[in-house]
Design a protein around this motif. Structure first.
Motif, PDB file in Angstrom:
ATOM      1  N   LYS A   3       0.854  -1.195   0.000  1.00 52.21           N
ATOM      2  CA  LYS A   3       0.000   0.000   0.000  1.00 52.21           C
ATOM      3  C   LYS A   3       0.879   1.231   0.000  1.00 52.21           C
ATOM      4  CE  LYS A   3      -3.979  -2.034   2.303  1.00 52.21           C
ATOM      5  NZ  LYS A   3      -4.912  -1.986   3.436  1.00 52.21           N
ATOM      6  N   GLU A   5       0.714   5.409   0.670  1.00 52.96           N
ATOM      7  CA  GLU A   5      -0.078   6.518   1.205  1.00 52.96           C
ATOM      8  C   GLU A   5       0.656   7.834   1.013  1.00 52.96           C
ATOM      9  OE1 GLU A   5      -2.515   4.184   4.771  1.00 52.96           O
ATOM     10  OE2 GLU A   5      -1.262   5.919   5.212  1.00 52.96           O
ATOM     11  N   ASN A   7       0.522  12.048   1.679  1.00 50.74           N
ATOM     12  CA  ASN A   7      -0.131  13.167   2.357  1.00 50.74           C
ATOM     13  C   ASN A   7       0.733  14.419   2.234  1.00 50.74           C
ATOM     14  OD1 ASN A   7       1.365  13.691   5.118  1.00 50.74           O
ATOM     15  ND2 ASN A   7       1.305  11.471   4.824  1.00 50.74           N
ATOM     16  N   GLY A 103       0.059   6.042  -5.043  1.00 51.01           N
ATOM     17  CA  GLY A 103      -0.650   6.762  -4.006  1.00 51.01           C
ATOM     18  C   GLY A 103      -1.828   7.497  -4.631  1.00 51.01           C
ATOM     19  N   LYS A 104      -2.643   8.108  -3.785  1.00 51.48           N
ATOM     20  CA  LYS A 104      -3.847   8.765  -4.288  1.00 51.48           C
ATOM     21  C   LYS A 104      -3.552  10.122  -4.922  1.00 51.48           C
ATOM     22  CE  LYS A 104      -7.394   6.433  -1.630  1.00 51.48           C
ATOM     23  NZ  LYS A 104      -7.768   5.655  -2.833  1.00 51.48           N
TER      24      LYS A 104
END
Lengths: 112, 115
Positions: A3, A5, A7, A103-104
């Motif tokens: 995964k 992530e 930010n 990642g998003k």
């Protein structure tokens, strides 16, 4: 399961300021990538990071990799409006050459 | 050197139809990967081909399929289209494993709209 992530997901900056985007990933990988995407466009490669402690710089962008912490950062120095875009980090899944886990994305808006 | 070329750029299809998208990699690249990009799910890996063989497949239903030809060009097919298949489909190519320091090069994508 691997995964990735990122930010923050949204970042509004003033021109001339500095900021850092963070990318954490959950399992070991050989390669970490940073891409830029402008609205309605494809992905443009910024950096490929391979080894622990790797640091790469291009213009106002600098990327680094800490494989022990499973963390990469993308540092923006003295932001300008042209840097407004979405920035993605992606990690190569083991045993493949083209299977990237993304990642998003961080949507960066640089305001005058 | 020409980049990754995807055709068509835009497609509008109706639910239940099928669609074929095409990708020509950078000359000399033998690995081709496909990705789906949506606002909700982000960028998701579909499959990867190398020398006409599928090497990896993402978590998508069997309606999504692909193939690669001897000249490394690749196609992906989506059958029985659903509204949720509306997305930007991106193709990426890369060299062989010795090009360790090289990124995946992405095409401009095919924007598929299912109505």
């Amino acid at each position: 399961e691997l995964k990735v992530e990122q930010n923050p997901l949204f970042l509004s900056m003033q021109e001339g300021k500095n900021y850092t985007i963070y990318c954490n990933y959950s399992t070991t990988s050989d390669r970490l990538y940073w891409y830029r995407q402008d609205p309605g466009k494809s992905l443009e490669s910024l950096f490929v990071l391979l080894s622990n402690g790797a640091v790469k710089q291009e213009g106002r962008l600098m990327a680094s990799l800490d494989t022990k912490a499973r963390l990469s950062t993308l540092h923006i120095t003295a932001a300008v409006h042209d840097l407004s875009a979405t920035y993605f980090c992606a990690v190569l899944k083991g045993g493949s050459q083209g299977n990237l886990i993304f990642g998003k994305g961080t949507k960066l808006s640089v305001k005058p | 050197k020409a980049g990754v070329t995807q055709t068509p750029r835009y497609l509008i299809k109706t639910r239940g139809q099928q669609v074929t998208l095409s990708c020509s990699p950078i000359s000399g690249h033998r690995s081709v990967s496909w990705y789906q990009q949506t606002p909700g799910q982000g960028l998701q890996f579909l499959f990867e081909y190398f020398s006409e063989t599928q090497r990896n497949k993402g978590n998508f239903p069997g309606r999504f399929s692909g193939r690669q030809f001897s000249n490394s060009r690749s196609e992906m097919n989506v059958s029985t289209l659903e509204l949720g298949d509306s997305a930007l489909y991106l193709c990426a190519s890369s060299g062989d494993l010795s090009s360790y320091n090289s990124p995946l090069h992405f095409g401009n994508g095919t924007r598929l709209t299912v109505t």
